[in-house]
Design a protein around this motif. Structure first.
Motif, short mmCIF file in Angstrom:
data_model
loop_
_atom_site.label_atom_id
_atom_site.label_comp_id
_atom_site.label_asym_id
_atom_site.label_seq_id
_atom_site.Cartn_x
_atom_site.Cartn_y
_atom_site.Cartn_z
N PRO A 1 22.74 -12.78 52.73
CA PRO A 1 23.68 -11.89 53.45
C PRO A 1 24.43 -10.99 52.48
CG PRO A 1 23.89 -14.15 54.20
CD PRO A 1 23.06 -14.20 52.95
N THR A 2 24.48 -9.70 52.82
CA THR A 2 25.12 -8.74 51.93
C THR A 2 26.15 -7.91 52.68
OG1 THR A 2 23.34 -7.16 52.36
CG2 THR A 2 23.11 -8.56 50.41
N THR A 3 27.03 -7.29 51.94
CA THR A 3 28.06 -6.44 52.51
C THR A 3 27.41 -5.20 53.13
OG1 THR A 3 30.10 -5.25 51.99
CG2 THR A 3 28.38 -5.20 50.32
N PRO A 4 27.97 -4.60 54.19
CA PRO A 4 29.23 -4.98 54.83
C PRO A 4 29.05 -5.87 56.06
CG PRO A 4 28.60 -2.84 55.61
CD PRO A 4 27.51 -3.27 54.65
N TYR A 5 27.79 -6.19 56.45
CA TYR A 5 27.57 -6.85 57.73
C TYR A 5 27.39 -8.37 57.63
CZ TYR A 5 26.74 -1.99 58.85
OH TYR A 5 26.87 -0.64 58.98
N TYR A 6 26.82 -8.85 56.51
CA TYR A 6 26.62 -10.28 56.28
C TYR A 6 25.89 -10.96 57.44
CZ TYR A 6 29.93 -9.51 52.50
OH TYR A 6 30.54 -9.04 51.37
N PHE A 7 24.72 -10.43 57.75
CA PHE A 7 23.92 -11.02 58.82
C PHE A 7 23.32 -12.35 58.36
CE2 PHE A 7 23.66 -6.46 59.98
CZ PHE A 7 24.16 -6.57 61.27
N PHE A 8 23.46 -13.36 59.19
CA PHE A 8 22.88 -14.66 58.87
C PHE A 8 21.53 -14.83 59.55
CE2 PHE A 8 27.13 -15.29 57.40
CZ PHE A 8 27.00 -16.22 56.37
N VAL A 9 20.71 -13.82 59.39
CA VAL A 9 19.32 -13.84 59.86
C VAL A 9 18.49 -13.07 58.85
CG1 VAL A 9 19.83 -14.00 62.34
CG2 VAL A 9 19.73 -11.76 61.24
N PRO A 10 17.20 -13.38 58.75
CA PRO A 10 16.33 -12.60 57.85
C PRO A 10 16.26 -11.15 58.31
CG PRO A 10 15.27 -14.64 58.52
CD PRO A 10 16.47 -14.48 59.40
N ARG A 11 16.35 -10.20 57.38
CA ARG A 11 16.32 -8.79 57.73
C ARG A 11 15.44 -8.01 56.77
NH1 ARG A 11 19.59 -6.32 60.92
NH2 ARG A 11 19.68 -4.49 59.60
N GLU A 12 14.85 -6.95 57.30
CA GLU A 12 14.06 -6.05 56.47
C GLU A 12 15.00 -5.10 55.74
OE1 GLU A 12 11.83 -4.43 54.26
OE2 GLU A 12 10.61 -5.61 55.65
N GLU A 13 15.07 -5.22 54.42
CA GLU A 13 16.02 -4.43 53.63
C GLU A 13 15.32 -3.43 52.72
OE1 GLU A 13 19.79 -5.24 53.42
OE2 GLU A 13 19.04 -5.72 55.43
N LYS A 14 14.04 -3.24 52.95
CA LYS A 14 13.22 -2.45 52.03
C LYS A 14 13.79 -1.06 51.75
CE LYS A 14 8.48 -0.79 51.39
NZ LYS A 14 7.11 -0.74 51.99
N TYR A 15 14.22 -0.34 52.78
CA TYR A 15 14.66 1.04 52.60
C TYR A 15 16.17 1.18 52.61
CZ TYR A 15 9.77 2.04 53.68
OH TYR A 15 8.41 2.07 53.67
N ARG A 16 16.88 0.09 52.54
CA ARG A 16 18.33 0.13 52.72
C ARG A 16 19.02 1.00 51.65
NH1 ARG A 16 22.63 -4.92 53.03
NH2 ARG A 16 24.50 -3.62 52.89
N GLU A 17 18.65 0.83 50.41
CA GLU A 17 19.30 1.57 49.33
C GLU A 17 19.13 3.07 49.52
OE1 GLU A 17 19.30 1.86 44.43
OE2 GLU A 17 18.24 0.24 45.43
N ILE A 18 17.94 3.47 49.97
CA ILE A 18 17.67 4.88 50.23
C ILE A 18 18.47 5.36 51.44
CG2 ILE A 18 15.90 6.55 50.91
CD1 ILE A 18 13.86 4.80 49.43
N TYR A 19 18.40 4.57 52.51
CA TYR A 19 19.03 4.95 53.78
C TYR A 19 20.53 5.15 53.63
CZ TYR A 19 20.42 4.69 58.70
OH TYR A 19 20.96 4.95 59.93
N GLU A 20 21.18 4.31 52.89
CA GLU A 20 22.64 4.37 52.78
C GLU A 20 23.14 5.55 51.95
OE1 GLU A 20 24.08 0.54 51.63
OE2 GLU A 20 23.83 -0.27 53.66
N LYS A 21 22.22 6.27 51.34
CA LYS A 21 22.59 7.49 50.62
C LYS A 21 22.62 8.71 51.55
CE LYS A 21 20.78 5.95 46.14
NZ LYS A 21 19.76 6.20 45.07
N PHE A 22 22.07 8.55 52.75
CA PHE A 22 22.03 9.65 53.70
C PHE A 22 23.42 9.90 54.30
CE2 PHE A 22 17.44 8.19 54.77
CZ PHE A 22 17.00 8.70 53.57
N TRP A 23 23.56 11.05 54.94
CA TRP A 23 24.82 11.42 55.60
C TRP A 23 24.93 10.72 56.96
CZ3 TRP A 23 28.99 14.64 54.40
CH2 TRP A 23 28.91 15.29 53.16
N LYS A 24 26.01 9.95 57.16
CA LYS A 24 26.26 9.34 58.47
C LYS A 24 26.80 10.41 59.41
CE LYS A 24 28.22 5.23 58.57
NZ LYS A 24 29.23 4.13 58.71
N VAL A 25 26.40 10.36 60.68
CA VAL A 25 26.80 11.41 61.63
C VAL A 25 28.33 11.51 61.78
CG1 VAL A 25 24.66 11.45 62.95
CG2 VAL A 25 26.47 9.86 63.60
N THR A 26 29.03 10.40 61.62
CA THR A 26 30.49 10.44 61.70
C THR A 26 31.12 11.16 60.52
OG1 THR A 26 30.48 8.21 60.78
CG2 THR A 26 30.80 8.42 63.15
#
Length: 380
Positions: free
Chosen positions: A11-36
């Motif tokens: 589990p990692t910040t900020p959500y700390y999900f206690f289930v297996p998750r696909e994190e392959k593209y996370r580092e790339i994705y989080e560099k994108f502009w959030k619509v908010t």
């Protein structure tokens, strides 16, 4: 406990999900502009708390209810019972009636609302009868504007994207009680909702930092509309939705901006076509794929799709012909659009305009699916 085949999770910040998750593209994705971060002025759609009273397919029927509500000769008890109104700790019939009776220009608060995908209805938009009017955002949609609708979280796959040029409610693309639709206006206007002057100032509701970033990349400043169309095109790419599906479920979508100006323009062109389709303004809609056939009174019952015949029956004898399985099953947000539109009109006699509109929806969805295929060819 010794026989169980345990699987380690991290589990990692900020959500700390206690289930297996696909994190392959996370580092790339989080560099994108959030619509908010792109559109700083935004809010969930309005909440009436009494849709059956303040929203209707027919403006005359709605006007009649509001006039009854304002009728001084009727008691609060009679009006409440006659209109089927329920009170709560925040809203009382007596107080709301007194407030609305004092509004001199009460006729000016009738307007249109995008209630569900391709489903525009009439609403009496006044704070005396609408619980949360979201005036800080919706007032910008009372002028010429364009808005992006999407969600912060979704319960299934991410298909929660639509556009509008009018106000929306909080479930426009979201399943009732489960999700919330957010509206991001492209422009914000200077004066308040109450002012009726024709002289107004508007400015793009787009981050100056993003515009500066794009200016440096393209050696020119794109227009606000170009940025909106590009975002819309990206969010409708099935490749994008699949690649980042795990992240799109849990927070507002993030948008990757290409550094290739030609690709930016091309994606925006597809986005613009999609916007025109979804606002029902595209010339592509002039030749509908479906047609209405059969004899009867055109009363909508439970919609039944016949896959072999490519037909959607509204009753035992009448149907829309030329609708494929893919079109009938197409989702925008939490809704199967073709089915939802008919379900919401159960026991209603469809007018000629209703029938024409449904045929145009069929065309809009078919063209949307084709454009999504084209988008996926250029998306990387």
């Amino acid at each position: 406990i010794k026989k169980t085949k345990w699987k380690a999770i991290n589990p990692t910040t900020p959500y700390y999900f206690f289930v297996p998750r696909e994190e392959k593209y996370r580092e790339i994705y989080e560099k994108f502009w959030k619509v908010t971060d792109i559109f700083s002025v935004n809010a969930t759609g309005i909440v009436t708390a009494r849709d059956h009273f303040v929203i209707d397919f027919n403006k005359s029927a709605l006007e009649s209810r509001i006039m009854t509500f304002r009728n001084k000769s009727e008691s609060d008890e009679v009006v409440q019972r006659g209109l089927g109104l329920k009170e709560n700790y925040m809203w009382r019939v007596s107080k709301a009636r007194k407030e609305l009776m004092e509004v001199k220009n009460w006729e000016e608060y009738f307007t249109k609302i995008l209630y569900r995908p391709f489903d525009i209805r009439e609403i009496y938009y006044h704070s005396s009868v609408v619980w949360r009017i979201r005036e800080n955002v919706m007032r910008h949609m009372m002028r010429e504007n364009l808005g992006l609708i999407t969600n912060r979280q979704v319960n299934g796959d991410f298909r929660h994207v639509l556009c509008t040029d009018i106000i929306i409610n909080d479930c426009t693309v979201s399943l009732e009680t489960k999700e919330r639709s957010y509206l991001f206006p492209l422009y914000i206007y200077g004066e308040s909702f109450e002012e009726k002057t024709e002289h107004f100032i508007r400015k793009p509701n787009i981050s100056p930092a993003l515009m500066e970033e794009l200016k440096k990349a393209y050696k020119k400043t794109p227009s606000a509309e170009d940025v909106f169309y590009y975002i819309y095109g990206v969010l409708y790419s099935n490749t994008y939705r699949e690649k980042y599906r795990e992240f799109l479920k849990i927070d507002f979508p993030r948008v990757p901006f290409t550094k290739d100006h030609k690709l930016f323009i091309k994606t925006g062109e597809y986005g613009k076509e999609l916007v025109e389709l979804h606002l029902m303004k595209s010339k592509r809609l002039d030749k509908p794929y479906a047609k209405f056939e059969g004899k009867g009174d055109s009363r909508a019952r439970k919609p039944i799709f016949n896959e072999k015949e490519n037909r959607v029956y509204i009753n035992d004898t009448q149907f829309f012909d030329g609708i494929s399985k893919e079109v009938f099953g197409y989702h925008i947000g939490g809704y199967k659009v073709m089915e939802k539109w008919l379900k919401d009109r159960k026991n209603k006699i469809l007018s000629l305009d209703d029938i024409k509109h449904y045929c145009r929806i069929t065309t809009a969805i078919k063209e949307t699916m084709d454009l999504q295929k084209d988008l996926d060819k250029i998306y990387d």
